[in-house]
Write a protein that holds these residues in place. Structure first.
Motif, PDB file in Angstrom:
ATOM      1  N   ILE A   1       0.836  -1.205   0.000  1.00  0.00           N
ATOM      2  CA  ILE A   1       0.000   0.000   0.000  1.00  0.00           C
ATOM      3  C   ILE A   1       0.873   1.258   0.000  1.00  0.00           C
ATOM      4  O   ILE A   1       0.347   2.375   0.026  1.00  0.00           O
ATOM      5  CB  ILE A   1      -0.963   0.020   1.208  1.00  0.00           C
ATOM      6  CG1 ILE A   1      -0.233  -0.249   2.543  1.00  0.00           C
ATOM      7  CG2 ILE A   1      -2.056  -1.005   1.018  1.00  0.00           C
ATOM      8  CD1 ILE A   1       0.350   0.951   3.204  1.00  0.00           C
ATOM      9  N   ALA A   2       2.195   1.084  -0.037  1.00  0.00           N
ATOM     10  CA  ALA A   2       3.104   2.226  -0.041  1.00  0.00           C
ATOM     11  C   ALA A   2       4.426   1.799  -0.654  1.00  0.00           C
ATOM     12  O   ALA A   2       4.809   0.626  -0.600  1.00  0.00           O
ATOM     13  CB  ALA A   2       3.324   2.749   1.382  1.00  0.00           C
TER      14      ALA A   2
ATOM     15  N   ARG B   1       3.485  10.444   4.872  1.00  0.00           N
ATOM     16  CA  ARG B   1       4.532   9.434   4.718  1.00  0.00           C
ATOM     17  C   ARG B   1       4.871   8.822   6.081  1.00  0.00           C
ATOM     18  O   ARG B   1       4.579   9.397   7.123  1.00  0.00           O
ATOM     19  CB  ARG B   1       5.777  10.060   4.093  1.00  0.00           C
ATOM     20  CG  ARG B   1       5.564  10.600   2.687  1.00  0.00           C
ATOM     21  CD  ARG B   1       6.796  11.368   2.197  1.00  0.00           C
ATOM     22  NE  ARG B   1       7.086  12.476   3.101  1.00  0.00           N
ATOM     23  CZ  ARG B   1       8.320  12.931   3.368  1.00  0.00           C
ATOM     24  NH1 ARG B   1       9.367  12.340   2.814  1.00  0.00           N
ATOM     25  NH2 ARG B   1       8.489  13.942   4.184  1.00  0.00           N
ATOM     26  N   PHE B   2       5.526   7.652   6.042  1.00  0.00           N
ATOM     27  CA  PHE B   2       5.829   6.964   7.290  1.00  0.00           C
ATOM     28  C   PHE B   2       7.114   6.151   7.156  1.00  0.00           C
ATOM     29  O   PHE B   2       7.562   5.839   6.055  1.00  0.00           O
ATOM     30  CB  PHE B   2       4.665   6.065   7.721  1.00  0.00           C
ATOM     31  CG  PHE B   2       4.365   4.930   6.769  1.00  0.00           C
ATOM     32  CD1 PHE B   2       4.951   3.681   6.935  1.00  0.00           C
ATOM     33  CD2 PHE B   2       3.497   5.111   5.708  1.00  0.00           C
ATOM     34  CE1 PHE B   2       4.678   2.637   6.066  1.00  0.00           C
ATOM     35  CE2 PHE B   2       3.206   4.069   4.827  1.00  0.00           C
ATOM     36  CZ  PHE B   2       3.800   2.832   5.005  1.00  0.00           C
ATOM     37  N   ARG B   3       7.673   5.795   8.304  1.00  0.00           N
ATOM     38  CA  ARG B   3       8.820   4.896   8.401  1.00  0.00           C
ATOM     39  C   ARG B   3       8.486   3.769   9.367  1.00  0.00           C
ATOM     40  O   ARG B   3       7.737   3.964  10.329  1.00  0.00           O
ATOM     41  CB  ARG B   3      10.063   5.640   8.912  1.00  0.00           C
ATOM     42  CG  ARG B   3      10.645   6.647   7.951  1.00  0.00           C
ATOM     43  CD  ARG B   3      11.756   7.449   8.602  1.00  0.00           C
ATOM     44  NE  ARG B   3      12.824   6.593   9.088  1.00  0.00           N
ATOM     45  CZ  ARG B   3      13.823   7.008   9.865  1.00  0.00           C
ATOM     46  NH1 ARG B   3      13.866   8.266  10.267  1.00  0.00           N
ATOM     47  NH2 ARG B   3      14.753   6.182  10.240  1.00  0.00           N
TER      48      ARG B   3
ATOM     49  N   GLU C   1      13.793   8.072   2.667  1.00  0.00           N
ATOM     50  CA  GLU C   1      13.734   7.168   3.812  1.00  0.00           C
ATOM     51  C   GLU C   1      12.295   6.862   4.212  1.00  0.00           C
ATOM     52  O   GLU C   1      12.058   5.989   5.052  1.00  0.00           O
ATOM     53  CB  GLU C   1      14.458   7.786   5.011  1.00  0.00           C
ATOM     54  CG  GLU C   1      15.960   7.960   4.809  1.00  0.00           C
ATOM     55  CD  GLU C   1      16.632   8.522   6.045  1.00  0.00           C
ATOM     56  OE1 GLU C   1      15.899   8.943   6.971  1.00  0.00           O
ATOM     57  OE2 GLU C   1      17.872   8.540   6.094  1.00  0.00           O
ATOM     58  N   TRP C   2      11.346   7.570   3.629  1.00  0.00           N
ATOM     59  CA  TRP C   2       9.949   7.465   4.026  1.00  0.00           C
ATOM     60  C   TRP C   2       9.144   6.764   2.947  1.00  0.00           C
ATOM     61  O   TRP C   2       9.363   6.955   1.760  1.00  0.00           O
ATOM     62  CB  TRP C   2       9.357   8.857   4.259  1.00  0.00           C
ATOM     63  CG  TRP C   2      10.073   9.639   5.316  1.00  0.00           C
ATOM     64  CD1 TRP C   2      11.197  10.399   5.167  1.00  0.00           C
ATOM     65  CD2 TRP C   2       9.725   9.728   6.698  1.00  0.00           C
ATOM     66  NE1 TRP C   2      11.558  10.968   6.363  1.00  0.00           N
ATOM     67  CE2 TRP C   2      10.672  10.574   7.323  1.00  0.00           C
ATOM     68  CE3 TRP C   2       8.688   9.193   7.465  1.00  0.00           C
ATOM     69  CZ2 TRP C   2      10.614  10.880   8.680  1.00  0.00           C
ATOM     70  CZ3 TRP C   2       8.626   9.496   8.821  1.00  0.00           C
ATOM     71  CH2 TRP C   2       9.589  10.331   9.413  1.00  0.00           C
ATOM     72  N   TYR C   3       8.174   5.950   3.372  1.00  0.00           N
ATOM     73  CA  TYR C   3       7.234   5.319   2.461  1.00  0.00           C
ATOM     74  C   TYR C   3       6.121   6.303   2.108  1.00  0.00           C
ATOM     75  O   TYR C   3       5.604   7.007   2.984  1.00  0.00           O
ATOM     76  CB  TYR C   3       6.612   4.077   3.092  1.00  0.00           C
ATOM     77  CG  TYR C   3       7.539   2.885   3.135  1.00  0.00           C
ATOM     78  CD1 TYR C   3       7.725   2.091   2.010  1.00  0.00           C
ATOM     79  CD2 TYR C   3       8.232   2.568   4.301  1.00  0.00           C
ATOM     80  CE1 TYR C   3       8.578   0.999   2.044  1.00  0.00           C
ATOM     81  CE2 TYR C   3       9.091   1.478   4.343  1.00  0.00           C
ATOM     82  CZ  TYR C   3       9.251   0.700   3.210  1.00  0.00           C
ATOM     83  OH  TYR C   3      10.101  -0.368   3.239  1.00  0.00           O
ATOM     84  N   THR C   4       5.752   6.331   0.837  1.00  0.00           N
ATOM     85  CA  THR C   4       4.647   7.159   0.376  1.00  0.00           C
ATOM     86  C   THR C   4       3.454   6.265   0.053  1.00  0.00           C
ATOM     87  O   THR C   4       3.548   5.388  -0.812  1.00  0.00           O
ATOM     88  CB  THR C   4       5.036   7.950  -0.884  1.00  0.00           C
ATOM     89  OG1 THR C   4       6.126   8.826  -0.578  1.00  0.00           O
ATOM     90  CG2 THR C   4       3.861   8.769  -1.399  1.00  0.00           C
ATOM     91  N   PRO C   5       2.327   6.446   0.725  1.00  0.00           N
ATOM     92  CA  PRO C   5       1.153   5.607   0.455  1.00  0.00           C
ATOM     93  C   PRO C   5       0.603   5.837  -0.951  1.00  0.00           C
ATOM     94  O   PRO C   5       0.737   6.926  -1.528  1.00  0.00           O
ATOM     95  CB  PRO C   5       0.147   6.053   1.518  1.00  0.00           C
ATOM     96  CG  PRO C   5       0.987   6.648   2.612  1.00  0.00           C
ATOM     97  CD  PRO C   5       2.134   7.313   1.897  1.00  0.00           C
TER      98      PRO C   5
END
Length: 333
Positions: free
Chosen positions: A171-172, A227-229, A183-187
């Motif tokens: 999903i990201a 965004r998330f890590r 460094e961050w995931y983008t949904p």
């Protein structure tokens, strides 16, 4: 499962199909998932990566699990030409995947697990084929920093994916190379994330999951709220003497320095509650312990070291944490 088997399953009259989870932290589970949601997931990925009908995609993952199934669904739903090769540790050794030949169709999309990527990088001809893939997505486990570094110079897009069976693959995505490396995931589109009270990632993706998915992954969300890590799994936190130790963080710190495969696990202890334990394929436990003492904070250092011929892995190549803990427990009966 063969591609013909899955094609027949996909195009039959049933609205759902069975999918097994990988079992990285426990026994694999059987889920029944809506085909319409799998199709929605496929369209999201193809749109995000700009794939077009007629593009070629490589299927080198087993169709028994969601990652392989979704590669087939992307082809079915988005008009991609699917090239199937054996789902082994060297998928690009096969002639069907030879993108170095100008008469061969260039591969626009391939999905691999980290082990396949690592193995491929060790063989010059296979490495060149890997470099020619327009979009390489890597899932099924964390991408090691040293592997990420080896991919930085690739001319085409390389992505780390985040997802699970319950979200019908990723999903990201997170770009690993080029000027857009992050460094961050983008949904993907219509995917929102948040954290629960324990700091675990919560996923709201109505197109692919009927209900909100509460994960066991400890995460942090960027200031943009989007965004998330991922920090590690909640169930991989080892509480030793009141100190919470994330197994993945210990592994991440050690991995560039230890030449042999290893895994951090735990064992119950009457004094500390739990202790950190290392399983390693190295025969030299004294040298491994010396390295850990040099590299790790005092409270992160394993209190026991065991040699194991082969680390326990799931069918999709992830560390099998449950089997590792059970193996250690068996050593101390």
């Amino acid at each position: 499962m063969t591609l013909d088997d899955f094609r027949n399953e996909w195009y039959n009259d049933d609205s759902r199909l069975p999918v097994h989870t990988s079992g990285s932290t426990g026994a694999p589970k059987l889920l029944w998932v809506e085909k319409s949601r799998m199709a929605a997931s496929a369209r999201k990925t193809c749109a995000y990566l700009g794939l077009q009908p007629g593009d070629h995609s490589l299927l080198c993952l087993p169709l028994d699990f969601i990652a392989g199934k979704m590669m087939a669904v992307r082809a079915f739903e988005c008009g991609l030409n699917l090239i199937e090769v054996t789902s082994d540790g060297h998928p690009l050794r096969h002639e069907e995947a030879d993108t170095s030949c100008p008469f061969s169709p260039p591969i626009a999309l391939a999905a691999m697990i980290p082990m396949q990527v690592y193995n491929t990088l060790q063989v010059p001809q296979e490495r060149q084929r890997l470099m020619n893939i327009r979009h390489l997505i890597i899932g099924g486990g964390a991408v090691d920093p040293s592997l990420e570094q080896a991919l930085r110079s690739f001319p085409n897009a390389v992505w780390s994916t985040y997802g699970m069976t319950e979200t019908l693959s990723h999903i990201a995505l997170r770009r690993l190379n080029g000027p857009d490396a992050d460094e961050w995931y983008t949904p993907l589109d219509r995917v929102e994330v948040s954290l629960n009270d324990e700091g675990c990632l919560v996923i709201d993706a109505p197109d692919v999951a009927e209900q909100t998915v509460v994960t066991n992954d400890l995460a942090t969300i960027a200031d943009d709220g989007f965004r998330f890590r991922i920090l590690g799994r909640k169930d991989n936190v080892i509480c030793s003497g009141g100190i919470k130790i994330q197994a993945e963080e210990v592994e991440k710190l050690l991995r560039p320095h230890l030449p042999h495969p290893f895994m951090i696990t735990r064992r119950s202890d009457v004094r500390f509650g739990e202790i950190v334990v290392m399983l390693t394929e190295s025969d030299d436990l004294a040298e491994t312990e010396a390295s850990c003492r040099k590299l790790l904070p005092k409270y992160w250092q394993p209190r026991q070291y065991f040699h194991i011929d082969t680390l326990p892995l799931t069918a999709t190549g992830k560390p099998d944490r449950a089997k590792a803990a059970a193996w250690v427990k068996g050593e101390h009966r």
